[in-house]
Structures are given as C-alpha cells and as structure tokens.
Design an enzyme around this catalytic site. Structure first.
Site, short mmCIF file in Angstrom:
data_model
loop_
_atom_site.label_atom_id
_atom_site.label_comp_id
_atom_site.label_asym_id
_atom_site.label_seq_id
_atom_site.Cartn_x
_atom_site.Cartn_y
_atom_site.Cartn_z
N ASP A 1 14.29 9.61 13.00
CA ASP A 1 15.48 9.32 13.78
C ASP A 1 15.23 9.82 15.21
O ASP A 1 14.58 10.84 15.41
CB ASP A 1 16.68 10.05 13.16
N CYS B 1 6.59 32.68 -24.06
CA CYS B 1 7.92 33.27 -24.13
C CYS B 1 8.92 32.41 -23.35
O CYS B 1 10.03 32.14 -23.82
CB CYS B 1 7.91 34.69 -23.56
N CYS C 1 4.52 36.16 -21.40
CA CYS C 1 3.62 35.03 -21.16
C CYS C 1 4.43 33.75 -21.09
O CYS C 1 5.63 33.75 -21.34
CB CYS C 1 2.54 34.93 -22.24
#
Length: 735
Positions: free
Chosen positions: A427, A17, A14
């Site tokens: 650009d 952890c 989970c």
C-alpha cells in the site's frame, strides 16, 4: 461463546508428555488444545459448557500440574536450581565409580562394593525425577522419554546387584576391564558406572536444556517487565505517586526526563524526544510535542511531559505485543506435526526393540553380558527429546528475537508462508510513504480568492478522516465554519454545505462525471503538471461550478527504497497498490524502485486485486496500515501491518511491524525464513540421530554409557542450534 485461555503446565519432561496432555484435553467435548513442551504452556479453546477448572482437573488427572499464568511474572528458577544440585552431587559421586571401572590398575580389594555405595545415591536420589515421572506415566497407561531412562538405569543397577550378590562379581580381588563394545566373556560384569554415568549425562542434558530454554524465552520475559511500575499522576491539581495498575483512561500523568512513559497516551504539555528502542528496536529518538501519541514503556529522553492516558492495562500496545508473541510461541508450526506423531509412538517401539535386541543376542548364543549391554544401550540412546525440542525451541527464540526488533509474528504457521511468497504488494500511503499529507498549494479558477476557497474546502474536509482531507483542514486553520449535510464517498470525495454554499471536493474525474463540473484548459494543465510530479490533486466545486484545485503531497519514507531493494534480494517482486492516480503512483514507484504499479484502486477493490494476483498463480504478501487495507491483509497469503496503522489492519495481519517502516518487513521475512531453516535442520539431525544410533545400539556397537552421553548431546545440540537465532541482526545493522 468459546473462551481462549493459556495454562502453565508443570511436570512435563519430554514432548511425549506434551502430546499426552494435549490428547487428554482434546477429548473434552468441544475443546481445542495445543500444548507446547518448550514453553511449558497449553493454549486451550473452551466451549461455554467447559470451565477452566475442568481443563485444569483434566491435566492434573494425567499426572501433571496446571494453573492460570500470573501476568507479569517470570519463570521460577527453582527447577533449574534443583537439577543443578542433583547434577553436582551425582557427578561428584560418579567420577570415582567410572574411573574404577575404566582403569583395572586402580581396582583395589572391595572396589566393586565401594562403587555400589557411591552409585546407589546417584541411581536413587539423582535419577529420582526420571523414576517418578516414569511411574506417574505408567500409572496413567503412558510411556515417555523418562520411561526409557528409568528402565535403562534401573536395569543396569539391578543387573549389578545380581552380579554382586549371586553372580560372583562380589568376590575379593574381582577385576573388570572397561570395554567400549559389549563383552562376550563368561565373566559376569557389573554396570554401576553405566547406571551412574547415564544419570549424570541425562541430568547434564536436562540442566543445559532448562538453562537454554530460559535464555530462549528471555525476550518475552523482557517484554513482560518493560513497563513502568509506578507513576506521578495529576488529580485535583495535586501530584500523587500511584501504581501503574491504578491508572485509568483520562488520567494525566507526569513523565520526567529519563523516566519510562507509564502507558499509552497523548501529550498534553511539553516537548521532548522519546526513545522507543526497547520496544521497537528503533535506535533514533523521535521528537514529540502536544497532540502526539506516545507508547507505554518508551523512555522520555528530553524534557518534562504531561501525558493523558488513552489505553491502560491489557489494552496498551506493550501488552498487546506481549500477548501476540506469547500466543505465537504457544502454537505449533506445520513442520512440527510429524515430530509429534513420531514422539507418541516412539517410546513403545523403542522398548519393543530393546526386548527384541535382548532376545536376539541371547538366541544367537551370545553371552548374557553382551545381550544385556546392547538392550540397555537401545533404551538409553533412543530418546525422542530432541525431536520434541526441535521446533518449539527455534520458534521460541525466533519469535522472541523478532519482538526485540519490533516485529510481532502472530503464529508459527506464518513461518511457512514467508518461504512460499513470491509477490510483495505494498500500500502506498502510510506504508511506502509517511502517510502525513501536507498542502502544497490551492489554485483558484473562479471568482473566489485563494483564502476564501481554502476556508470553505477546509471547513468541509475538517469533517473527514482521510489523510488528504486532514492536511487541507490543518492548512486552513483552527477557526473554521461548520458544515451541514456532510457526505463521503469512499475513495472518491466528500460534499456538504458550508455557509449556505454547496461544496464538493475529491477526484477530478469524480467531480466531472458525478457533478458535471468542467475545468478550464488552464486548470487541466495545472492538474497535469502537478500529477506528473507525483502530487495528489483535489478538485473543488462550489455551487456546482469549478472553483479550483488543492495540491497535496505525501513524502516517501527515507528507508523505503532500501527496503524495496532488500525485498528484491529475497526473491520477491514488489507491486505498488494505491487509490491514487497513475501519475502520482508512478512517481512514487520510480523513486523507491518499484516497476509494477496498480493505481486508482478503490478501498473495496484492494481485496479483489489480491485475489486476482492469487488467481494468476502469485503467492502474495501485502503490507498496509489502514482500515481499508484490513480485508486485503486478511486475504493475502502473508499480511504485514504497520504498527503505526489502525487496529483493524493489525488484527487482520499475520505480522505486525511495530516501528512502522518497511525495513521491518525485510527483517521479518529474513528472520522467519532463518527460523524455518533452523527448525528443519533440528528435525533432520534429530531424526538422523535416532535412525543411525538405534541400529548401532542393536548391533552391540555402543556402550550404554556412551549412548547416554550421545542422547544428552542430541538434545543440547538442538537447543543450542536454536539459540543461534539470538544473534540475528537487522539489515540496518548488517548481517
């Protein structure tokens, strides 16, 4: 120098952890770590005095496994198969336990003892992964989602053992009605169906979660396995089949029709069409011939080619893309921080609430059955797993889908940037236009003939790397005199000596102001005429006198106008930024539908222009492709580099468009924004689920078995909601 490594983490169940491992790693002096539960990886920056082995030892000391990833490997399906086996066996054993508990008419003599026999393997073997993880975490002073599940299952099972052996529930003929709400009857009941069903529901959720995570990471796995495995190389005139890993820069190799190109290189011999759809998402094969660059993992769709390797191994474009995608998936978006903070304190709070619920029900004279049922329901319903999955699964799927479309998003924080931008600076050369300049004409205005003037200026420009200079040099031919004393003034022009004559070529104003070169009214009229068409005019001076002009033109990319319209639909204001003259810039802008033009900007002024826009309150994105765009891309709130551009631009940008066209910019922003919406939706439902469910459980309005099903569904919902991003389509394919 700090070292950055990725570690594969095993044993996480989970988000708590992940947070625990992250905290342990970050406690090491100078270490910066980010652990991602969904990808099961940690991105760790190590100072010189902390080794990789030390980081691995720290993870292992926390009760998890860690290792360096093996390049080119895909996930081991073993964990998914193990969970599937536990799920199937547990479900088969649980079905009769639940049916016996829910249907009083089927409760024969000793049914409760049969239920105990069937439920015991489920509670012990089936739920063993949760018990093991909970015990390992408790040993290290931590609690996680597995702690809640393990406590709930064990509590229901132990209560049932007490009821059977000491509470009178084990007598012959004992009958029990199933109730959706806690029972306040004086009869002691068993909860074997709760212990078994909760285990099955959690296993089902874990199985669906693992399968969904495997699907969500499929794009990256596909990238890692795209390349060719072996190649026919030419050495000493002989054709030899070798592994791609043994290729070195400079090797010439053969690519037959239908084969994958082994690595990045330049075509030495042959003509063909190359299909790059697997790498860039571009469905139309591109014609190539001698001198053209090709990318590894693309497919030769036509004739036989001989290619000289220019990049191998980790330096190829495919490897760089996979590396950037993996780094993006390992990181964390800003919106995940709140969920992480909640997950770390959530489990202890839930255990406290469960104990408070038990005490509250007992102190208010409710039966022990009702108090126990409500307390267990709180433990089981309040899983923070959905919170932990909300962001990383969406990020995993979104960045993976982007990679399939030829879009590389460098990091999760980029998602927030795409939501805020309101101005899109483009650009001109190489971004809006093809960047492939071609010479239209050379107009002499002195004693030199057109051929002599082209030969002299071509020799000068052959020493230049500018696209305009290359176009003139190519038109002048391959046999050109040498140039001496070559000098270049960025953004203005070049000068040097050719055949003993001083040659200068560049902007007309530069020649006039710096070299005191005067052009006749007739030449000025010719200059104005071409500039009105959007052409670039290069003035030429020989021995300090005007000698003529060269007219060069760049073509607008066919998709640019549609892309500009797409940017407007996203609420962005396009701005054309170029070092070209205002007339040429205005002509290109009008062709693609841009209203605002900033022209005659020197390379070093591009970054200043971006800062100027930001100072007036604009949130600026910029798309560019050249070395001279790198600083501006880095300063922009969101930088997008054309994958056909320079390495400097790609490194400075936040998003790389592998195909090199502006439709990718539209897709990148659309997909990033949609990913962010999915993340926020996931977080909303994960928070709302817990906010609504915990009070219901505390109030005794949830049966623990229903709570287990709801908890499993919340995690599955978050993952499947994220998987919707796999259906994202490019604007070129329709919404």
């Amino acid at each position: 120098m700090p070292t950055e490594v990725d570690l594969e983490i095993g044993g996480m169940t989970c988000s708590s952890c992940a947070m625990r491992i992250e905290k342990k790693l970050n406690r090491l002096p100078g270490v910066i770590a980010t652990v991602n539960y969904a990808t099961e990886k940690a991105h760790v920056t190590l100072p010189a005095d902390v080794s990789v082995e030390k980081a691995i030892e720290t993870v292992e000391a926390s009760g998890y496994s860690a290792s360096l990833p093996v390049p080119g490997t895909v996930d081991d399906p073993g964990e998914l198969g193990n969970v599937r086996r536990r799920l199937i066996v547990s479900a088969i054993l649980t079905v009769p336990v639940v049916l016996l508990a829910m249907v009083p008419a089927w409760q024969f003599d000793y049914w409760q003892w049969i239920s105990l026999v069937l439920a015991t393997p489920v509670v012990t073997w089936g739920a063993w992964p949760f018990h093991r993880a909970a015990w390992l975490n408790i040993r290290h002073g931590a609690v996680t989602m597995d702690t809640l599940v393990s406590l709930g299952v064990i509590a229901a099972y132990l209560w049932s053992l007490y009821a059977l052996f000491f509470g009178g529930a084990g007598i012959i003929g004992m009958s029990m009605d199933f109730a959706w709400l806690p029972s306040e009857s004086g009869q002691v009941e068993i909860y074997l169906e709760v212990a078994s069903a909760v285990t099955v529901f959690i296993l089902l959720g874990r199985y669906l979660e693992l399968r969904a995570k495997a699907r969500s990471g499929s794009a990256l796995k596909a990238l890692l396995t795209l390349g060719a495995k072996d190649v026919s190389v030419l050495r000493d005139g002989l054709e030899t089949r070798i592994a791609v890993a043994d290729l070195v820069v400079g090797d010439e190799f053969i690519v037959r029709p239908g084969e994958k190109i082994a690595t990045d290189g330049v075509i030495v011999e042959g003509e063909s069409a190359v299909d790059s759809s697997l790498l860039t998402g571009e469905p139309v094969p591109v014609d190539v011939g001698p001198g053209d660059a090709v990318v590894g993992a693309t497919i030769n769709a036509g004739g036989r080619l001989i290619v000289r390797a220019t990049q191998v191994g980790a330096q190829t474009q495919l490897a760089r893309i996979a590396r950037m995608v993996e780094q993006a998936q390992t990181g964390k978006a800003p919106v995940q921080r709140l969920a992480d903070r909640v997950a770390t304190i959530f489990v202890p709070i839930v255990i406290g609430l469960s104990l408070l619920t038990l005490a509250g029900w007992l102190l208010t004279d409710h039966g022990a059955n009702a108090a126990f049922t409500a307390a267990v329901a709180v433990l089981i319903i309040a899983c923070p797993c959905a919170l932990g999955l909300a962001t990383p699964t969406a990020l995993l799927v979104g960045t993976g889908r982007a990679a399939q479309l030829g879009i590389v998003i460098k990091g999760p924080q980029i998602l927030e940037s795409t939501r805020r931008i309101d101005t899109f600076v483009l650009d001109k050369t190489g971004t809006v236009t093809t960047g492939r300049m071609s010479l239209i004409d050379v107009v002499p205005c002195g004693a030199l003939s057109r051929a002599d003037l082209l030969r002299l200026v071509g020799a000068l420009e052959a020493a230049s790397e500018h696209p305009v200079g290359r176009a003139i040099a190519v038109a002048a031919g391959e046999t050109l005199p040498s140039v001496e004393g070559f000098a270049s003034v960025r953004g203005l022009g070049v000068s040097g000596t050719v055949e003993g004559r001083a040659i200068a070529a560049g902007r007309v104003n530069w020649l006039t102001e710096q070299w005191s070169v005067g052009f006749t009214p007739q030449t000025r009229a010719e200059i104005d005429r071409h500039q009105s068409f959007g052409h670039t005019v290069i003035g030429i001076a020989v021995d300090g006198a005007a000698a003529g002009v060269a007219i060069v033109s760049d073509t607008v990319k066919h998709e640019s106008a549609r892309a500009i319209a797409g940017l407007r639909e996203l609420g962005l204001r396009p701005v054309l930024l170029t070092g070209d003259n205002p007339r040429a810039a205005a002509a290109v802008a009008a062709e693609v539908g841009i209203d605002e033009v900033i022209a005659e900007v020197l390379p070093e002024e591009k970054a200043q222009t971006i800062v100027g826009l930001q100072r007036r309150g604009d949130i600026v994105a910029m798309a560019g492709d050249g070395v001279n765009d790198a600083a501006a891309l880095a300063l922009a709130d969101l930088g997008l580099a054309m994958g056909t551009g320079t390495d400097a631009a790609i490194e400075a940008a936040d998003i790389t468009l592998v195909r090199g066209d502006l439709m990718g910019a539209v897709d990148a922003i659309r997909l990033s924004r949609r990913t962010l919406r999915i993340i926020k939706g996931n977080l909303f439902w994960a928070f709302a689920y817990n906010i609504a469910a915990i009070p219901l459980a505390m109030a005794g309005l949830l049966n623990p078995m229903v709570a287990g099903a709801a908890m499993a569904f919340s995690s599955v919902f978050v993952v499947t909601n994220s998987l919707r991003l796999r259906r994202f389509r490019s604007v070129a394919d329709g919404q």
